[in-house]
Design a protein around this motif. Structure first.
Motif, PDB file in Angstrom:
ATOM      1  N   LEU A   1       0.851  -1.187   0.000  1.00  0.00           N
ATOM      2  CA  LEU A   1       0.000   0.000   0.000  1.00  0.00           C
ATOM      3  C   LEU A   1       0.885   1.233   0.000  1.00  0.00           C
ATOM      4  N   SER A   2       0.559   2.201  -0.839  1.00  0.00           N
ATOM      5  CA  SER A   2       1.331   3.446  -0.883  1.00  0.00           C
ATOM      6  C   SER A   2       0.423   4.621  -0.570  1.00  0.00           C
ATOM      7  N   PHE A   3       0.947   5.570   0.194  1.00  0.00           N
ATOM      8  CA  PHE A   3       0.160   6.752   0.555  1.00  0.00           C
ATOM      9  C   PHE A   3       1.081   7.936   0.747  1.00  0.00           C
ATOM     10  N   ASP A   4       0.480   9.106   0.814  1.00  0.00           N
ATOM     11  CA  ASP A   4       1.248  10.333   1.005  1.00  0.00           C
ATOM     12  C   ASP A   4       1.543  10.499   2.502  1.00  0.00           C
ATOM     13  N   PRO A   5       2.827  10.389   2.916  1.00  0.00           N
ATOM     14  CA  PRO A   5       3.143  10.464   4.357  1.00  0.00           C
ATOM     15  C   PRO A   5       2.921  11.856   4.944  1.00  0.00           C
ATOM     16  N   GLU A   6       2.705  12.867   4.103  1.00  0.00           N
ATOM     17  CA  GLU A   6       2.360  14.193   4.622  1.00  0.00           C
ATOM     18  C   GLU A   6       0.916  14.232   5.118  1.00  0.00           C
ATOM     19  N   VAL A   7       0.110  13.292   4.651  1.00  0.00           N
ATOM     20  CA  VAL A   7      -1.332  13.332   4.923  1.00  0.00           C
ATOM     21  C   VAL A   7      -1.758  12.266   5.927  1.00  0.00           C
ATOM     22  N   PHE A   8      -1.241  11.031   5.726  1.00  0.00           N
ATOM     23  CA  PHE A   8      -1.719   9.898   6.525  1.00  0.00           C
ATOM     24  C   PHE A   8      -0.577   9.214   7.256  1.00  0.00           C
ATOM     25  N   GLU A   9      -0.941   8.475   8.303  1.00  0.00           N
ATOM     26  CA  GLU A   9       0.029   7.605   8.960  1.00  0.00           C
ATOM     27  C   GLU A   9      -0.663   6.305   9.362  1.00  0.00           C
ATOM     28  N   VAL A  10       0.069   5.202   9.185  1.00  0.00           N
ATOM     29  CA  VAL A  10      -0.441   3.894   9.589  1.00  0.00           C
ATOM     30  C   VAL A  10      -0.252   3.750  11.093  1.00  0.00           C
ATOM     31  N   THR A  11      -1.307   3.320  11.785  1.00  0.00           N
ATOM     32  CA  THR A  11      -1.178   3.080  13.233  1.00  0.00           C
ATOM     33  C   THR A  11      -1.228   1.601  13.562  1.00  0.00           C
ATOM     34  N   SER A  12      -1.729   0.792  12.641  1.00  0.00           N
ATOM     35  CA  SER A  12      -1.772  -0.652  12.873  1.00  0.00           C
ATOM     36  C   SER A  12      -1.784  -1.390  11.539  1.00  0.00           C
ATOM     37  N   TRP A  13      -0.880  -2.391  11.420  1.00  0.00           N
ATOM     38  CA  TRP A  13      -0.801  -3.197  10.190  1.00  0.00           C
ATOM     39  C   TRP A  13      -0.336  -4.585  10.615  1.00  0.00           C
ATOM     40  N   ASN A  14      -1.305  -5.472  10.806  1.00  0.00           N
ATOM     41  CA  ASN A  14      -1.002  -6.820  11.287  1.00  0.00           C
ATOM     42  C   ASN A  14      -1.645  -7.893  10.408  1.00  0.00           C
ATOM     43  N   PRO A  15      -1.354  -7.881   9.143  1.00  0.00           N
ATOM     44  CA  PRO A  15      -1.947  -8.900   8.273  1.00  0.00           C
ATOM     45  C   PRO A  15      -1.283 -10.245   8.524  1.00  0.00           C
ATOM     46  N   SER A  16      -2.064 -11.293   8.327  1.00  0.00           N
ATOM     47  CA  SER A  16      -1.455 -12.612   8.495  1.00  0.00           C
ATOM     48  C   SER A  16      -1.831 -13.505   7.320  1.00  0.00           C
ATOM     49  N   VAL A  17      -0.912 -14.398   6.966  1.00  0.00           N
ATOM     50  CA  VAL A  17      -1.189 -15.430   5.972  1.00  0.00           C
ATOM     51  C   VAL A  17      -0.746 -16.762   6.581  1.00  0.00           C
ATOM     52  N   SER A  18      -1.438 -17.818   6.185  1.00  0.00           N
ATOM     53  CA  SER A  18      -1.130 -19.111   6.789  1.00  0.00           C
ATOM     54  C   SER A  18      -0.015 -19.808   6.010  1.00  0.00           C
ATOM     55  N   GLY A  19       0.857 -20.488   6.744  1.00  0.00           N
ATOM     56  CA  GLY A  19       1.894 -21.303   6.113  1.00  0.00           C
ATOM     57  C   GLY A  19       3.052 -20.467   5.600  1.00  0.00           C
ATOM     58  N   GLY A  20       4.170 -21.124   5.381  1.00  0.00           N
ATOM     59  CA  GLY A  20       5.342 -20.464   4.813  1.00  0.00           C
ATOM     60  C   GLY A  20       5.892 -19.394   5.727  1.00  0.00           C
ATOM     61  N   SER A  21       6.706 -18.518   5.178  1.00  0.00           N
ATOM     62  CA  SER A  21       7.249 -17.432   5.975  1.00  0.00           C
ATOM     63  C   SER A  21       6.753 -16.112   5.401  1.00  0.00           C
ATOM     64  N   SER A  22       6.417 -15.202   6.302  1.00  0.00           N
ATOM     65  CA  SER A  22       5.913 -13.916   5.826  1.00  0.00           C
ATOM     66  C   SER A  22       6.547 -12.778   6.613  1.00  0.00           C
ATOM     67  N   GLN A  23       6.600 -11.651   5.989  1.00  0.00           N
ATOM     68  CA  GLN A  23       7.124 -10.434   6.594  1.00  0.00           C
ATOM     69  C   GLN A  23       6.116  -9.322   6.376  1.00  0.00           C
ATOM     70  N   LYS A  24       5.998  -8.451   7.391  1.00  0.00           N
ATOM     71  CA  LYS A  24       5.157  -7.269   7.215  1.00  0.00           C
ATOM     72  C   LYS A  24       5.887  -6.075   7.807  1.00  0.00           C
TER      73      LYS A  24
END
Ligand SMILES: [Ca+2]
Length: 344
Positions: free
Chosen positions: A79-102
């Motif tokens: 996801l891309s956004f303008d950092p002058e306008v918005f800020e992410v406060t929570s991003w905890n997506p999960s996928v099953s199996g394998g290895s993932s990074q967020k």
């Protein structure tokens, strides 16, 4: 003989040019209110839970991958956004199996999920959600979130997700203001369709509507009926149309561009055919129509050539464009012949 009576009525008409006031717009102090509008959540791709936010207000950016009879060995979301306008406060997506990074970065303006060698079952679809806040210093106006990468695929089967929506716009608004005013009409004799109420509908530039029903109370003289409407959730810098309906009166629609303060906008409603606004359908109304049709100054078009669109609509009692038939209908009504007014 009947025609002669009507014509003599026209001849006997005294021309009274009535003054007519347009809705007045004046500033009043803004009350506090909140407006929330949930966006669609069944979008294939990126969506937002709010279309408009105020500064410091939080909402979610959601990425939906629709169900498929597949598994995915690669999941990569950015996801891309303008950092002058918005800020992410929570991003905890999960996928099953394998290895993932967020990860997310509020100085560069992105949030990423990357999963490889996974075996993600897509039968129920996937949903990833980021909680986002409009920054205190965010400029007003529409700002875009982009799904700049949306790779959900399987190298063996060749499946590859194709998002339909890759951008979503969220509007930052400065403040909430109100729009209010009086709805009033003058009626020497009440229209049959008058039920004691007015309906006022406010619609914004993207079609979102609010509606209020106003009780119309008679004044002490029993001739003027008046009620008060208020929308307390209007937004600054937005354009609204306000549509007012009273039984027996011509619908009135006004457009209003809001700035940063609440406004008062009164709605004078005319009984259909009461062009001069004296509260009755009379020969003087037919006179106004005939003057307009021959190009003379009338309440419908003033000496500056400015058309009063509402009074034009009030005069159009017979449908379509204003014509001598409208004046004829009024005169038929005055002479107590059958006319379009029999059903109003
Ligand atoms: Ca009249």
């Amino acid at each position: 003989m009947k025609v002669k009576r009507i014509l003599s009525t026209i001849a006997a008409v005294a021309v009274a040019l009535c003054s007519f006031s347009l809705p007045a717009i004046t500033g009043v102090s803004p009350p506090m209110a909140v407006t929330v509008s949930a966006a669609e959540t069944d979008v294939n791709g990126i969506t937002a839970t709010k279309e408009r936010v105020r500064r410091n207000e939080s909402f979610d950016i959601v990425v939906n991958v629709p169900p498929a009879a597949e598994t995915a060995d690669t999941v990569e979301i950015r996801l891309s956004f303008d950092p002058e306008v918005f800020e992410v406060t929570s991003w905890n997506p999960s996928v099953s199996g394998g290895s993932s990074q967020k990860n997310y970065d509020n100085s560069k303006g992105f949030a990423i999920l990357a999963a490889a060698n996974s075996d993600v079952n897509l039968s129920g679809g996937l949903t990833f959600s980021a909680t986002v806040r409009a920054k205190n210093s965010a400029p007003t106006g529409a700002h875009t979130f982009r799904l700049s990468r949306g790779d959900v695929s399987n190298t063996e089967t060749g499946y590859s997700w194709q998002p339909e929506t890759r951008e979503v716009s969220v509007k930052v608004v400065d403040r909430i203001v109100s729009v209010s005013g009086s709805v009033y009409m003058t009626a020497q004799e009440l229209p049959k369709n008058f039920d004691g109420t007015a309906s006022v509908v406010m619609t914004d530039s993207i079609g979102k509507t609010s509606r209020v029903t106003v009780e119309m109370e008679p004044s002490s003289d029993g001739v003027t009926y008046e009620g008060f409407y208020m929308f307390s959730d209007a937004e600054s810098e937005e354009t609204y149309t306000i549509r007012t309906e009273v039984g027996g009166c011509t619908v009135r629609t006004e457009t209003l561009k809001l700035e940063f303060s609440s406004v008062n906008m009164d709605m004078k409603m005319n009984i259909k055919g009461d062009v001069d606004g004296d509260g009755r359908i009379g020969a003087s109304d037919a006179t106004q129509i005939l003057k307009f049709l021959v190009g003379s100054v009338s309440v419908i078009r003033d000496s500056q050539g400015i058309l009063n669109e509402y009074l034009y609509d009030v005069a159009c009692v017979d449908g379509g464009e204003l014509s001598p038939r409208d004046a004829t209908q009024i005169l038929r009504h005055v002479a107590e012949f059958p006319s379009v007014f029999d059903n109003i």
